[in-house]
Write a protein that holds these residues in place. Structure first.
Motif, PDB file in Angstrom:
ATOM      1  N   VAL A 174       0.870  -1.175   0.000  1.00 54.81           N
ATOM      2  CA  VAL A 174       0.000   0.000   0.000  1.00 54.81           C
ATOM      3  C   VAL A 174       0.909   1.226   0.000  1.00 54.81           C
ATOM      4  O   VAL A 174       1.349   1.688   1.045  1.00 54.81           O
ATOM      5  CB  VAL A 174      -0.933   0.012   1.232  1.00 54.81           C
ATOM      6  CG1 VAL A 174      -1.807   1.256   1.229  1.00 54.81           C
ATOM      7  CG2 VAL A 174      -1.788  -1.241   1.248  1.00 54.81           C
TER       8      VAL A 174
ATOM      9  N   THR B  88      -4.658  -0.353  -3.721  1.00 55.76           N
ATOM     10  CA  THR B  88      -4.943   0.661  -2.698  1.00 55.76           C
ATOM     11  C   THR B  88      -3.694   1.488  -2.417  1.00 55.76           C
ATOM     12  O   THR B  88      -2.600   0.934  -2.342  1.00 55.76           O
ATOM     13  CB  THR B  88      -5.399  -0.030  -1.402  1.00 55.76           C
ATOM     14  OG1 THR B  88      -6.502  -0.871  -1.714  1.00 55.76           O
ATOM     15  CG2 THR B  88      -5.820   0.976  -0.355  1.00 55.76           C
TER      16      THR B  88
ATOM     17  N   GLU C  25      -7.611   6.474   2.092  1.00 59.56           N
ATOM     18  CA  GLU C  25      -7.285   5.287   1.287  1.00 59.56           C
ATOM     19  C   GLU C  25      -8.119   5.290   0.026  1.00 59.56           C
ATOM     20  O   GLU C  25      -9.331   5.456   0.078  1.00 59.56           O
ATOM     21  CB  GLU C  25      -7.552   4.013   2.084  1.00 59.56           C
ATOM     22  CG  GLU C  25      -6.490   3.748   3.096  1.00 59.56           C
ATOM     23  CD  GLU C  25      -6.372   2.276   3.474  1.00 59.56           C
ATOM     24  OE1 GLU C  25      -7.172   1.458   2.961  1.00 59.56           O
ATOM     25  OE2 GLU C  25      -5.479   1.961   4.276  1.00 59.56           O
TER      26      GLU C  25
ATOM     27  N   SER D  80      -8.191   3.981  -4.519  1.00 58.73           N
ATOM     28  CA  SER D  80      -7.612   3.211  -5.608  1.00 58.73           C
ATOM     29  C   SER D  80      -8.216   3.741  -6.903  1.00 58.73           C
ATOM     30  O   SER D  80      -9.179   4.518  -6.867  1.00 58.73           O
ATOM     31  CB  SER D  80      -7.935   1.723  -5.429  1.00 58.73           C
ATOM     32  OG  SER D  80      -9.330   1.529  -5.486  1.00 58.73           O
TER      33      SER D  80
END
Lengths: 242, 287
Positions: free
Chosen positions: A102, A124, A161, A163
């Motif tokens: 990550v 992510t 977070e 993506s």
């Protein structure tokens, strides 16, 4: 006595974890993954990178008092290595990367660290801030390809977070500090970004023949063919002049 | 003669320049858009249909939003930001006024309310003279331009706790929130849209955009009730520099901030009355 027992427990946990890691690793090498490494050079005299005027925000000026910041469009090391080049495999059809880290995109001293984040689709990543001044993190994808957003990160803000669903070069900016500019470069499959000597390693590449793509901002791409043998390491070097 | 030609060239050049960022992102074909002719809206207890809005859209909206929904109507080129924001490009599926988190689609109600309300400080008229059926159909029509409304669902509206009683303590607490999350960077310490970052603000299409001036008597574009204002900074105005603060302002604090913002605004409010007795100083721009 009690301490000793704790120690034993700790050691056995570590041993167990190591065994686990070894086992997992074995699985990876069983598939015969290799890697692609190389160096990216800048040809000729590097262009002058203007210093950044941060006077809009006294906190930013103070944070960089010892090391004034410069634009990062072309960052060349003393050995001629070109930083911030994104390397990936053209037409990747394999599985998602085996171990997904990550990666962190930090707002530090009113700059983006790193300047460019290379990402697999759906990988992510975390956006953090180390600064005592407020930022807003505002990626600008083409809305026809990815969905943008715009979130504030004042001092002490929790990480965000996120993506990206589709491959795209996505510029990211802070509207509060208009000099803050970076990229999320989203590709399919494994990806690497050159370090401050222009070196890179794409990990987790199964044996085969590939076209490696090297991208440098704002929109220059080069390609090279390489063959990766089982567990081996192939080399592809590049050189850019802009 | 020479100068007249010159003027025309300048004008054409300017039009081409301003139209460029909009056209470069509008890629949909008529067929692609027509494939979503069965889009519906569910709003005001009514199901809106694309076909039923075709007449109204062509008659009332095309001039600005364009027959492809790509904001290339013939009027659009004369709208020059930041004074006159460009019309919305419906193909992109990015909307300012949402009850849903940043990066998500608005609900049908959000679009319905935006059309009803119109946009202050812009050319977008108020359409409350239309029946609610007409407006519900227009919502379906607006949605059918963007493939996002097929591939994604609207976001979940943020939850807003009931509005508490405004007190001097809450107004003072709101002032602290305003200072802590640094709204003033864009809006200025007195809410006059003159913060240190105000002069360089651009929207997502690269056009200059002004921060909201709380003090000039105009209304927020996305509604001017206390709840609307709460919603604005907790969801952000997508497509603009105005970010979402949902991760950094707790619901109770958000109400405090609404009360503090009220003290800047000309519109009469209880918060404004109370503030007269508090003698609040603007927050410091150098914390």
């Amino acid at each position: 006595m009690k301490r000793q027992r704790n120690f034993v427990a700790l050691v056995s946990t570590i041993v167990l974890l190591c065994c686990g890691a070894l086992l997992l690793n074995q699985k990876v090498s069983a598939a015969g993954e290799g890697k692609i490494t190389g160096n990216v050079k800048f040809e000729g005299a590097p262009p002058h990178m203007r210093g950044i005027d941060m006077s809009k925000d006294p906190w930013c000026v103070k944070a960089n008092a010892d090391h004034p910041q410069h634009l990062e469009n072309v960052v060349v090391a003393t050995n001629g290595g070109l930083e911030n080049v994104v390397l990936y495999i053209d037409g990747w059809s394999g599985d998602a990367t085996v171990e997904k880290t990550v990666p962190v995109f930090d707002q530090k001293n009113c700059m983006y660290t790193p300047h460019i984040l290379g990402l697999d689709v759906n990988q992510t990543f975390k956006v953090t801030t180390s600064d005592q001044t407020a930022h807003n993190i505002h990626p600008l994808p083409n809305p026809m390809i990815n969905v943008g957003w715009n979130q504030s990160q004042p001092p002490g803000a929790p990480p965000i977070e996120k993506s990206w669903k589709n491959p795209e070069v996505i510029p990211v900016q802070c509207n509060i500090h208009p000099w803050m500019h970076g990229y999320f470069v989203v590709v399919k499959g494994p990806v690497a970004v050159t370090d401050d000597s222009g070196n890179y390693t794409i990990e987790n590449v199964p044996p085969g023949t590939y076209t490696v793509k090297a991208w440098h901002e704002p929109d220059t791409t080069q390609t090279a063919k390489v063959t990766v043998s089982a567990g081996g390491s192939a080399t592809a070097n590049f050189s850019f002049n802009k | 003669m020479r100068t007249r030609l010159h003027k025309w060239f300048l004008l054409l050049g300017a039009a081409a320049f301003f139209a460029l960022p909009l056209t470069s992102r509008a890629q949909l074909t008529t067929e692609d858009i027509a494939s979503r002719d069965n889009m519906e809206s569910h709003v005001a207890g009514y199901t809106g249909h694309v076909q039923d809005a075709a007449y109204d859209y062509r008659r009332y909206c095309v001039g600005c939003h364009g027959d492809m929904g790509d904001a290339n109507g013939e009027v659009a080129q004369w709208l020059l930001p930041p004074m006159w924001p460009k019309p919305r490009n419906f193909q992109l599926g990015v909307f300012k006024c949402r009850s849903t988190p940043t990066g998500t689609l608005p609900t049908d109600d959000d679009l319905f309310n935006a059309i009803t309300r119109g946009f202050d400080r812009s050319a977008m008229p108020i359409w409350n003279q239309f029946t609610k059926y007409q407006r519900a159909n227009l919502v379906a029509y607006v949605k059918h331009f963007s493939p996002r409304f097929v591939t994604e669902k609207p976001g979940t509206p943020i939850s807003i706790p009931p509005e508490p009683e405004v007190t001097p303590e809450r107004i003072k607490a709101g002032r602290e929130v305003f200072a802590r999350v640094q709204c003033w960077k864009c809006h200025g310490v007195q809410g006059m849209a003159n913060g240190p970052s105000a002069s360089t603000l651009q929207d997502d299409l690269g056009f200059p955009i002004a921060a909201f001036n709380f003090t000039d008597g105009t209304r927020p574009k996305c509604g001017d009730t206390d709840e609307d204002i709460y919603r604005i900074f907790m969801t952000g105005l997508d497509g603009t520099p105005m970010p979402s603060f949902a991760d950094n302002i707790k619901p109770d604090e958000a109400w405090d901030l609404v009360f503090y913002l009220r003290t800047f605004m000309q519109q009469p409010s209880k918060a404004k009355e109370i503030a007269k007795t508090l003698n609040l100083k603007p927050v410091s721009a150098n914390p």
